[in-house]
Design a protein around this motif. Structure first.
Motif, mmCIF file in Angstrom:
data_model
loop_
_atom_site.group_PDB
_atom_site.id
_atom_site.type_symbol
_atom_site.label_atom_id
_atom_site.label_comp_id
_atom_site.label_asym_id
_atom_site.label_seq_id
_atom_site.Cartn_x
_atom_site.Cartn_y
_atom_site.Cartn_z
ATOM 1 N N LEU A 1 0.829 -1.200 0.000
ATOM 2 C CA LEU A 1 0.000 0.000 0.000
ATOM 3 C C LEU A 1 0.862 1.248 0.000
ATOM 4 O O LEU A 1 2.022 1.225 0.408
ATOM 5 N N SER A 2 0.271 2.356 -0.431
ATOM 6 C CA SER A 2 0.963 3.639 -0.356
ATOM 7 C C SER A 2 1.022 4.105 1.102
ATOM 8 O O SER A 2 0.339 3.564 1.974
ATOM 9 N N GLY A 3 1.826 5.141 1.336
ATOM 10 C CA GLY A 3 1.940 5.675 2.687
ATOM 11 C C GLY A 3 0.610 6.165 3.217
ATOM 12 O O GLY A 3 0.252 5.928 4.386
ATOM 13 N N GLY A 4 -0.166 6.846 2.364
ATOM 14 C CA GLY A 4 -1.468 7.336 2.787
ATOM 15 C C GLY A 4 -2.435 6.211 3.108
ATOM 16 O O GLY A 4 -3.222 6.295 4.061
ATOM 17 N N GLN A 5 -2.386 5.131 2.316
ATOM 18 C CA GLN A 5 -3.250 3.980 2.577
ATOM 19 C C GLN A 5 -2.854 3.281 3.874
ATOM 20 O O GLN A 5 -3.715 2.829 4.646
ATOM 21 N N GLN A 6 -1.556 3.208 4.139
ATOM 22 C CA GLN A 6 -1.114 2.599 5.389
ATOM 23 C C GLN A 6 -1.553 3.435 6.592
ATOM 24 O O GLN A 6 -1.894 2.873 7.647
ATOM 25 N N GLN A 7 -1.564 4.758 6.438
ATOM 26 C CA GLN A 7 -2.098 5.615 7.504
ATOM 27 C C GLN A 7 -3.543 5.230 7.809
ATOM 28 O O GLN A 7 -3.958 5.185 8.975
ATOM 29 N N ARG A 8 -4.315 4.950 6.793
ATOM 30 C CA ARG A 8 -5.722 4.602 6.978
ATOM 31 C C ARG A 8 -5.882 3.216 7.593
ATOM 32 O O ARG A 8 -6.834 2.976 8.348
ATOM 33 N N VAL A 9 -4.974 2.311 7.282
ATOM 34 C CA VAL A 9 -4.997 0.997 7.939
ATOM 35 C C VAL A 9 -4.748 1.158 9.441
ATOM 36 O O VAL A 9 -5.423 0.535 10.270
ATOM 37 N N ALA A 10 -3.780 2.008 9.786
ATOM 38 C CA ALA A 10 -3.489 2.240 11.205
ATOM 39 C C ALA A 10 -4.693 2.843 11.920
ATOM 40 O O ALA A 10 -5.006 2.486 13.062
ATOM 41 N N LEU A 11 -5.396 3.752 11.254
ATOM 42 C CA LEU A 11 -6.597 4.336 11.843
ATOM 43 C C LEU A 11 -7.695 3.277 11.973
ATOM 44 O O LEU A 11 -8.382 3.202 13.008
ATOM 45 N N ALA A 12 -7.859 2.459 10.947
ATOM 46 C CA ALA A 12 -8.867 1.395 10.998
ATOM 47 C C ALA A 12 -8.579 0.426 12.136
ATOM 48 O O ALA A 12 -9.494 -0.031 12.827
ATOM 49 N N ARG A 13 -7.317 0.090 12.334
ATOM 50 C CA ARG A 13 -6.946 -0.807 13.442
ATOM 51 C C ARG A 13 -7.351 -0.193 14.777
ATOM 52 O O ARG A 13 -7.896 -0.874 15.649
ATOM 53 N N ALA A 14 -7.092 1.110 14.952
ATOM 54 C CA ALA A 14 -7.467 1.775 16.200
ATOM 55 C C ALA A 14 -8.986 1.791 16.375
ATOM 56 O O ALA A 14 -9.493 1.599 17.489
ATOM 57 N N SER B 1 3.077 12.715 9.247
ATOM 58 C CA SER B 1 4.476 13.095 9.038
ATOM 59 C C SER B 1 5.069 12.484 7.779
ATOM 60 O O SER B 1 6.063 12.995 7.252
ATOM 61 N N SER B 2 4.463 11.393 7.264
ATOM 62 C CA SER B 2 5.063 10.702 6.123
ATOM 63 C C SER B 2 4.247 10.827 4.836
ATOM 64 O O SER B 2 4.483 10.086 3.882
ATOM 65 N N VAL B 3 3.270 11.749 4.807
ATOM 66 C CA VAL B 3 2.476 11.900 3.586
ATOM 67 C C VAL B 3 2.552 13.349 3.103
ATOM 68 O O VAL B 3 2.928 14.251 3.848
ATOM 69 N N ASP B 4 2.201 13.554 1.831
ATOM 70 C CA ASP B 4 2.278 14.891 1.254
ATOM 71 C C ASP B 4 1.162 15.776 1.807
ATOM 72 O O ASP B 4 0.197 15.277 2.407
ATOM 73 N N PRO B 5 1.273 17.099 1.633
ATOM 74 C CA PRO B 5 0.315 18.019 2.256
ATOM 75 C C PRO B 5 -1.148 17.761 1.918
ATOM 76 O O PRO B 5 -2.008 17.868 2.788
ATOM 77 N N ALA B 6 -1.447 17.418 0.664
ATOM 78 C CA ALA B 6 -2.843 17.183 0.289
ATOM 79 C C ALA B 6 -3.406 15.970 1.020
ATOM 80 O O ALA B 6 -4.532 16.010 1.550
ATOM 81 N N ARG B 7 -2.619 14.897 1.069
ATOM 82 C CA ARG B 7 -3.086 13.698 1.782
ATOM 83 C C ARG B 7 -3.102 13.936 3.294
ATOM 84 O O ARG B 7 -3.933 13.366 4.003
ATOM 85 N N ALA B 8 -2.199 14.772 3.782
ATOM 86 C CA ALA B 8 -2.183 15.092 5.211
ATOM 87 C C ALA B 8 -3.500 15.736 5.612
ATOM 88 O O ALA B 8 -4.091 15.400 6.648
ATOM 89 N N ARG B 9 -3.970 16.658 4.803
ATOM 90 C CA ARG B 9 -5.242 17.318 5.118
ATOM 91 C C ARG B 9 -6.381 16.319 5.109
ATOM 92 O O ARG B 9 -7.281 16.380 5.956
ATOM 93 N N ASP B 10 -6.380 15.386 4.157
ATOM 94 C CA ASP B 10 -7.423 14.358 4.106
ATOM 95 C C ASP B 10 -7.408 13.493 5.362
ATOM 96 O O ASP B 10 -8.465 13.171 5.918
#
Length: 254
Positions: A156-169, A184-193
């Protein structure tokens, strides 16, 4: 399984943390966060934000002072009581702490292992129940990656992995979400999302949300309460509209 978690309340009373006798990572800080509040801790690297979140989550014991969850002092709890309390806190780590070479569903299911016996946890990882699969898929769908249920996490991309971590929580069914520099590891547009998603999900589920951020603009846009942290102390605690620009300048001054 532990009983369902209600929206969490956090209190710190004169909390100090020192590592190996060095300078204070937290220096006599006090704080109260009401159930359902959304609070961003802002400040430079090394300010003490990660230590603060670890103390609030009950994963680090203060050197002095008291940390309370829902009115109970964490250092007064037995090991089993502390484990039960921590099971009600979903934590999204800066490094995400995902298992890279397994499928997304197994990473999500690990969110609830702290509420289960060893053998039930092992069974869940080897052969998840239909209810677990359905719930994991619903949560992944809510965070925008439902189609990745059986994908290997490291693909998965970094942004998708962020969402997996949120889903786990979220699969943990917590009363609070604590996120340590979640973008901290995603670009500004994905950070805002991602931050927008954190806020939306926490409001939908009536969760208390505590988030550490470097990005001051995101904190000011999405959080109604900002706490400035510098050298282990709180520099301000106020709505973003009430924090003077010079306070932000002082917070990040080298």
């Amino acid at each position: 399984m532990s009983p369902p978690c209600g929206s969490a309340c956090f209190t710190l009373r004169d909390v100090t943390v020192r590592y190996n006798g060095g300078p204070a990572a937290l220096d006599g800080v006090s704080l109260r966060v009401e159930p359902g509040e959304a609070v961003a801790f802002v400040g430079p690297s090394g300010a003490g934000k990660t230590t603060l979140l670890r103390v609030l989550a009950g994963s680090h014991r203060p050197s002095g002072g008291t940390a309370e969850l829902n009115g109970r002092a964490l250092d007064a709890l037995s090991p089993s009581e502390l484990r039960e309390a921590r099971a009600c806190i979903g934590f999204v780590h800066q490094d995400l702490s995902l298992i890279p070479n397994v499928r997304v569903i197994k990473n999500v299911i690990t969110g609830r292992l702290g509420r289960q016996s060893f053998w039930r946890s092992l069974r869940s990882m080897v052969l998840p129940s239909r209810d677990q699969v359905v719930t994991a898929h619903e949560i992944l769908d809510r965070v925008g990656i439902g189609e990745k249920l059986y994908e290997r996490t490291d693909r998965l991309s970094g942004g998708q992995q962020q969402r997996v971590a949120l889903a786990r929580a979220l699969f943990q069914e917590p009363g609070a979400l604590l996120a340590d520099e979640p973008v901290s590891s995603v670009d500004p547009a994905r950070a805002r999302d991602v931050i927008g998603l954190l806020r939306a999900v926490s409001e939908e589920r009536k969760l208390t949300l505590l988030c550490s951020l470097h990005d001051l603009a995101l904190a000011r846009e999405f959080f109604p309460r900002l706490i400035g942290v510098r050298q282990g102390r709180f520099m301000f605690d106020a709505p973003p509209t009430e924090v003077a620009p010079r306070s932000f300048d002082h917070l990040y001054r080298m």
